[in-house]
Design an enzyme around this catalytic site. Structure first.
Site, short mmCIF file in Angstrom:
data_model
loop_
_atom_site.label_atom_id
_atom_site.label_comp_id
_atom_site.label_asym_id
_atom_site.label_seq_id
_atom_site.Cartn_x
_atom_site.Cartn_y
_atom_site.Cartn_z
N ILE A 271 0.88 -1.17 0.00
CA ILE A 271 0.00 0.00 0.00
C ILE A 271 0.91 1.22 0.00
CG2 ILE A 271 -1.93 -1.15 1.14
CD1 ILE A 271 -1.18 0.15 3.74
N ASP A 272 0.39 2.35 -0.44
CA ASP A 272 1.22 3.54 -0.58
C ASP A 272 1.84 3.95 0.75
OD1 ASP A 272 0.52 3.61 -3.22
OD2 ASP A 272 -0.93 5.24 -3.01
N ASN A 273 2.98 4.61 0.68
CA ASN A 273 3.64 5.09 1.90
C ASN A 273 2.72 5.98 2.73
OD1 ASN A 273 5.89 3.80 0.89
ND2 ASN A 273 6.96 5.66 0.28
N ARG A 411 -6.79 6.89 -5.10
CA ARG A 411 -6.43 8.31 -5.13
C ARG A 411 -6.74 8.93 -6.49
NH1 ARG A 411 -0.32 8.15 -3.28
NH2 ARG A 411 -0.53 10.41 -3.62
#
Length: 503
Positions: A271-273, A411
């Site tokens: 998953i994104d930072n 996003r």
């Protein structure tokens, strides 16, 4: 010529401020030509990485803050260099100040130990280079890759010289390999690794840092510990398994230490930072393989909570994402549909040729409810950026069933629906730009026919310029729940940051 700058400009060395780590002198003093031209390397996580004890005794004494001449008469002696380099305190713990990116590309002019060669070529202290190697910030390839179009004539000349077939024929290390195989890069994991003449090195002198690693009570973030895996409630602002230049400051590394495990945990998905929430880390390679298979067979269900700037109707949203693996991820705004507001399947507004090769992205908005916009105190506490959304009285918390798993999918899709995630400095900036100037997005609903491919490319470049930078810490997104095997295994994260009490 020792160094070859293939990309970017040389930036002066700015030493990070932190406390020192111990290292043996034995690594630095071994003979330069030991076991010439043969070594073993790997690109996987270094299982010996550990947070060394902080000390105040192994600092380098400041004696000379200027860089010495590179002429042979003024070469540094890296075995007694206390009076050569400026004072600095190593890479760990994380420095408070940020450093600008700096990547150096070298072609080895004389065989030797990789640590010593980098020190000499880039005028860097050996303890600092040792830390870069530990961080996974140094890579090598047997043969130098093709220089970029921006390369100078001298750099191209060096490339041609070291890749000349007559030269490569004399190197035993490249025999039996194609040029493409020989140009594949691997992470350097040992400063004692021997690099022969002609070897390519890439050094990330200023690796990306994750200071939040040192602020988290990692034991409290462990959701479950099972025989073959661990479930972590990942904090925002930290990578799951590390980045290209930093495998030290990652969730996998710090969760391993928090549990006192002797074998490093391995990532099974990403998953994104800037996203927080449920992450499954494997204890064994076997479970990695099993879990990857479950994801591939769509047996893993992921629910997300998103905090958006505008409301969205419930239903399935479909977009098509441009198949280029770099941020920002561009998607078609025309090809999206909310099933709940259509009585029949929506008709595509674009031709099939337009989306050929693009990846389909689907998610389901299960519910959307109005909530207060996070207070300034909460945003400051979690380093959530104010991206300039015009109305900040109310936000909207959406529950999402992620049907496909593309990078930045939620996003990008929500921003395309004019409901960007709060704190998402990259995608909210583009959403605001499109609202201010409809038609700016060449892939949007106002898309027009371009007179030439050059005109289209210019429009795409101008659109990408509207996006902002990647968020530094948190955005309004949490991987709320993960389950597999029809719910037999199901785990939930704690409350998202925006539900926390006022700081």
């Amino acid at each position: 010529m020792a160094s070859m700058l293939l990309a970017g400009g040389y930036r002066s060395f700015a030493a990070p401020a932190a406390r020192a780590l111990g290292i043996t002198r034995e690594v630095l003093n071994k003979h330069r030509n030991k076991h010439a031209a043969i070594w073993h390397c790997r690109s996987s996580y270094n299982s010996n990485t550990a947070l060394a004890a902080e000390t105040e005794t192994s600092r380098i004494v400041a004696g000379n803050t200027t860089v010495a001449s590179s002429s042979s008469s003024n070469r540094h002696s890296y075995r007694s260099q206390e009076s050569t380099f400026p004072k600095y305190d190593r890479l760990l713990p994380c420095p408070s100040q940020k450093t600008t990116p700096r990547i150096e590309h070298l072609v080895v002019s004389k065989g030797g130990l990789v640590l010593e060669y980098i020190c000499e070529a880039l005028d860097l202290p050996p303890l600092f280079v040792a830390d870069l190697i530990r961080f996974g910030a140094v890579y090598y390839a047997l043969v130098c890759p093709q220089p970029p179009p921006t390369a100078t004539e001298e750099e191209i000349r060096i490339f041609r010289r070291v890749t000349d077939p007559l030269v490569l024929r004399k190197r035993d290390s490249v025999k039996g390999k194609t040029l493409r195989e020989a140009q594949k890069t691997f992470r350097v994991t040992n400063g004692d690794q021997f690099v022969e003449e002609g070897t390519y090195l890439r050094v990330h002198v200023h690796p990306k840092r994750f200071p939040r690693c040192y602020e988290i009570d990692w034991r409290s973030r462990i959701i479950a510990v099972e025989e073959s895996y661990v479930v972590l409630d990942k904090p925002a602002g930290i990578s799951v398994g590390g980045t290209t230049d930093n495998i030290e400051e990652s969730c996998a590394t710090f969760a391993t230490r928090a549990l006192g495990l002797t074998t490093p945990l391995m990532t099974t998905h990403q998953i994104d930072n800037c996203t927080e929430g449920c992450v499954v880390l494997a204890k064994t390679k076997e479970f990695c393989s099993i879990f990857h298979g479950k994801i591939r067979d769509k047996k893993v269900r992921k629910l997300y909570l998103a905090l958006t700037a505008s409301p969205l109707p419930t239903g399935i949203i479909t977009h098509y994402m441009r198949p280029i693996r770099m941020a920002p991820r561009l998607i078609s705004e025309v090809l999206w549909a909310l099933n709940s507001i259509f009585t029949q399947s929506p008709v595509s507004l674009l031709s099939a040729d337009f989306i050929k090769g693009w990846h389909r992205c689907q998610l389901e908005v299960i519910d959307c409810r109005k909530v207060p916009w996070p207070t300034t105190n909460i945003q400051d506490k979690y380093c959530v950026e104010d991206c300039g959304w015009p109305s900040q009285d109310y936000a909207y918390e959406c529950t999402i069933n992620l049907l496909t798993g593309k990078t930045h999918q939620i996003r990008a899709q929500f921003a395309a629906c004019k409901a960007p995630l709060i704190g998402d400095s990259m995608y909210m900036a583009a959403a605001i730009a499109e609202m201010t100037n409809p038609g700016l997005n060449p892939f949007g609903k106002y898309n027009k026919d371009f007179s030439s491919e050059c005109e289209r490319e210019t429009a795409v470049i101008n659109w990408i310029a509207q996006y902002g930078k990647e968020p530094s810490v948190a955005i309004g997104l949490q991987a709320y729940q993960i389950s597999w095997d029809d719910g037999e295994h199901s785990y939930k994260a704690g409350s998202p940051w925006w539900r926390c009490a006022t700081a």
